[in-house]
Design a protein around this motif. Structure first.
Motif, PDB file in Angstrom:
ATOM      1  N   SER A   1       0.834  -1.206   0.000  1.00  0.00           N
ATOM      2  CA  SER A   1       0.000   0.000   0.000  1.00  0.00           C
ATOM      3  C   SER A   1       0.869   1.257   0.000  1.00  0.00           C
ATOM      4  O   SER A   1       0.599   2.210  -0.744  1.00  0.00           O
ATOM      5  N   LEU A   2       1.910   1.262   0.813  1.00  0.00           N
ATOM      6  CA  LEU A   2       2.806   2.418   0.874  1.00  0.00           C
ATOM      7  C   LEU A   2       3.583   2.584  -0.428  1.00  0.00           C
ATOM      8  O   LEU A   2       3.832   3.710  -0.875  1.00  0.00           O
ATOM      9  N   PHE A   3       3.980   1.461  -1.028  1.00  0.00           N
ATOM     10  CA  PHE A   3       4.696   1.537  -2.306  1.00  0.00           C
ATOM     11  C   PHE A   3       3.789   2.119  -3.386  1.00  0.00           C
ATOM     12  O   PHE A   3       4.232   2.930  -4.209  1.00  0.00           O
ATOM     13  N   TYR A   4       2.519   1.722  -3.383  1.00  0.00           N
ATOM     14  CA  TYR A   4       1.547   2.257  -4.342  1.00  0.00           C
ATOM     15  C   TYR A   4       1.365   3.753  -4.123  1.00  0.00           C
ATOM     16  O   TYR A   4       1.305   4.539  -5.081  1.00  0.00           O
ATOM     17  N   GLU A   5       1.313   4.167  -2.854  1.00  0.00           N
ATOM     18  CA  GLU A   5       1.191   5.593  -2.522  1.00  0.00           C
ATOM     19  C   GLU A   5       2.418   6.368  -2.991  1.00  0.00           C
ATOM     20  O   GLU A   5       2.307   7.472  -3.551  1.00  0.00           O
ATOM     21  N   LEU A   6       3.604   5.792  -2.787  1.00  0.00           N
ATOM     22  CA  LEU A   6       4.852   6.423  -3.222  1.00  0.00           C
ATOM     23  C   LEU A   6       4.887   6.580  -4.741  1.00  0.00           C
ATOM     24  O   LEU A   6       5.240   7.648  -5.261  1.00  0.00           O
ATOM     25  N   GLU A   7       4.508   5.533  -5.443  1.00  0.00           N
ATOM     26  CA  GLU A   7       4.533   5.565  -6.906  1.00  0.00           C
ATOM     27  C   GLU A   7       3.534   6.586  -7.464  1.00  0.00           C
ATOM     28  O   GLU A   7       3.825   7.298  -8.422  1.00  0.00           O
ATOM     29  N   ASN A   8       2.358   6.660  -6.855  1.00  0.00           N
ATOM     30  CA  ASN A   8       1.357   7.635  -7.286  1.00  0.00           C
ATOM     31  C   ASN A   8       1.858   9.061  -7.099  1.00  0.00           C
ATOM     32  O   ASN A   8       1.652   9.926  -7.965  1.00  0.00           O
ATOM     33  N   TYR A   9       2.522   9.284  -5.960  1.00  0.00           N
ATOM     34  CA  TYR A   9       3.040  10.631  -5.678  1.00  0.00           C
ATOM     35  C   TYR A   9       4.102  11.022  -6.705  1.00  0.00           C
ATOM     36  O   TYR A   9       4.095  12.148  -7.235  1.00  0.00           O
ATOM     37  N   LEU A  10       4.998  10.111  -7.008  1.00  0.00           N
ATOM     38  CA  LEU A  10       6.062  10.403  -7.966  1.00  0.00           C
ATOM     39  C   LEU A  10       5.513  10.639  -9.372  1.00  0.00           C
ATOM     40  O   LEU A  10       5.945  11.551 -10.081  1.00  0.00           O
ATOM     41  N   ASN A  11       4.549   9.836  -9.779  1.00  0.00           N
ATOM     42  CA  ASN A  11       3.953  10.010 -11.100  1.00  0.00           C
ATOM     43  C   ASN A  11       3.148  11.303 -11.196  1.00  0.00           C
ATOM     44  O   ASN A  11       3.100  11.935 -12.257  1.00  0.00           O
ATOM     45  N   LYS A  12       2.539  11.683 -10.093  1.00  0.00           N
ATOM     46  CA  LYS A  12       1.714  12.895 -10.096  1.00  0.00           C
ATOM     47  C   LYS A  12       2.564  14.156 -10.107  1.00  0.00           C
ATOM     48  O   LYS A  12       2.304  15.099 -10.856  1.00  0.00           O
ATOM     49  N   THR A  13       3.615  14.171  -9.287  1.00  0.00           N
ATOM     50  CA  THR A  13       4.432  15.384  -9.145  1.00  0.00           C
ATOM     51  C   THR A  13       5.595  15.436 -10.131  1.00  0.00           C
ATOM     52  O   THR A  13       6.155  16.510 -10.362  1.00  0.00           O
ATOM     53  N   LYS A  14       5.966  14.269 -10.685  1.00  0.00           N
ATOM     54  CA  LYS A  14       7.126  14.170 -11.596  1.00  0.00           C
ATOM     55  C   LYS A  14       8.412  14.670 -10.926  1.00  0.00           C
ATOM     56  O   LYS A  14       9.337  15.132 -11.589  1.00  0.00           O
ATOM     57  N   CYS A  15       8.482  14.550  -9.593  1.00  0.00           N
ATOM     58  CA  CYS A  15       9.672  15.036  -8.886  1.00  0.00           C
ATOM     59  C   CYS A  15      10.898  14.178  -9.178  1.00  0.00           C
ATOM     60  O   CYS A  15      12.026  14.588  -8.903  1.00  0.00           O
ATOM     61  N   PHE A  16      10.698  12.985  -9.746  1.00  0.00           N
ATOM     62  CA  PHE A  16      11.847  12.145 -10.095  1.00  0.00           C
ATOM     63  C   PHE A  16      12.669  12.748 -11.235  1.00  0.00           C
ATOM     64  O   PHE A  16      13.781  12.308 -11.514  1.00  0.00           O
ATOM     65  N   LEU A  17      12.102  13.780 -11.905  1.00  0.00           N
ATOM     66  CA  LEU A  17      12.839  14.457 -12.973  1.00  0.00           C
ATOM     67  C   LEU A  17      13.864  15.437 -12.422  1.00  0.00           C
ATOM     68  O   LEU A  17      14.678  15.968 -13.171  1.00  0.00           O
TER      69      LEU A  17
END
Length: 311
Positions: free
Chosen positions: A193-209
């Protein structure tokens, strides 16, 4: 091992018993410690000239052979305790689909096996030296050379093993598994559940860029402990935080390539757009994910007969 496998961060009160050998040896060698510097220097000089003195002389309260036997027995006792801990731990839990779990399991077995080999060689070398001192074998016997060489090789092997597995030098996060099925499955579900939350946050904010993204930065943004983020990533199909972020960047790069990004911009521009600090780092991560360069992927994609997005 207890810290790694059981997540222990503090000493137990019973651990004080492990200080007893230290205290006994300190008391035993007090006469040597209290010697003046000139006498100590002379003793060291004599030992370098005749190594047998390190076995036969008595500089402490007890004969030196007693100290030698205790030093050889100590690692053997700890290795037995270590094997019992490892075998008991991995016997009582099921292995989850986690690279981290596999890495830790391999490391503890490899490390302990290397320790066993090294300890056996040290014991054999001391026995060989003792036999030579007592005249049972000649001082130029080949066993001394062979055993010394094997001990050196074991040191070299440990060094190479750490070079091949640099994460061990940084430190492995502990494995916190509960032996009871209900708690175990609950823990796995929480991580998913936490991994899904983490992935959603990264995809939404694109902060991994952001090329300077760190786990601490993400921790503050998500209000989640950095150690927890590292744990849920390492217990997924990714090796660590950097590996996970790079994979997200590569996925983003692939979408860009498939949208014909490289017809207008260079690969270097793509690497910076996707959050990589250098083109070489981008190439390494891309080849690791797709076994080809970005340019090759672009060519293969647009030349594919099933591709409907040809420019």
């Amino acid at each position: 091992m207890r810290a790694l496998l059981n997540g222990e961060s503090l000493f137990r009160k019973t651990d004080m018993v492990h200080l007893i050998p230290f205290l006994l040896f300190t008391i035993n060698y007090l006469p040597f410690y209290l010697m003046n510097l000139e006498d100590k220097s002379q003793l060291v000089l004599e030992v370098t000239k005749d190594f047998s003195k390190s076995y036969l002389d008595q500089e402490g309260l007890l004969p030196e052979w007693v100290n030698m036997v205790c030093r050889l027995l100590s690692p053997i006792v700890y290795l037995i305790m270590q094997w019992r801990l490892i075998l008991s731990f991995f016997k009582n839990i099921q292995r989850p689909a986690s690279k981290q779990f596999v890495l830790v399991k391999k490391w503890v077995y490899d490390l302990t096996t290397i320790q066993v080999v090294y300890t056996v060689l040290i014991v054999l070398m001391h026995l060989s030296n003792r036999l030579m001192i007592n005249g049972f074998i000649s001082k130029a016997h080949i066993s001394e050379t062979v055993l010394s060489l094997l001990v050196c090789i074991s040191f070299l092997f440990i060094s190479c093993y750490l070079l091949w597995n640099p994460r061990l030098l940084i430190g492995l996060p502990h494995l916190s598994f509960n032996n009871q099925d209900a708690s175990y499955h609950c823990s796995i579900q929480d991580n998913e559940s936490l991994f899904y939350e983490l992935e959603n946050y990264l995809n939404k904010t694109k902060c991994f860029l952001n090329p300077n993204l760190k786990v601490d930065t993400l921790s503050r943004a998500m209000d989640m402990p950095a150690r927890r983020i590292s744990q849920i990533i390492s217990e997924s199909s990714y090796n660590n935080f950097n590996d996970y972020i790079n994979q997200m960047r590569i996925t983003y790069a692939v979408k860009k390539i498939e949208n014909n990004y490289l017809s207008t911009y260079s690969v270097e521009a793509l690497s910076h757009t996707c959050g990589f600090n250098s083109k070489n780092a981008f190439y390494r991560a891309f080849k690791k994910a797709h076994n080809c360069t970005p340019g090759q992927y672009c060519t293969n994609y647009f030349n594919s007969p099933n591709n409907t997005n040809k420019p």
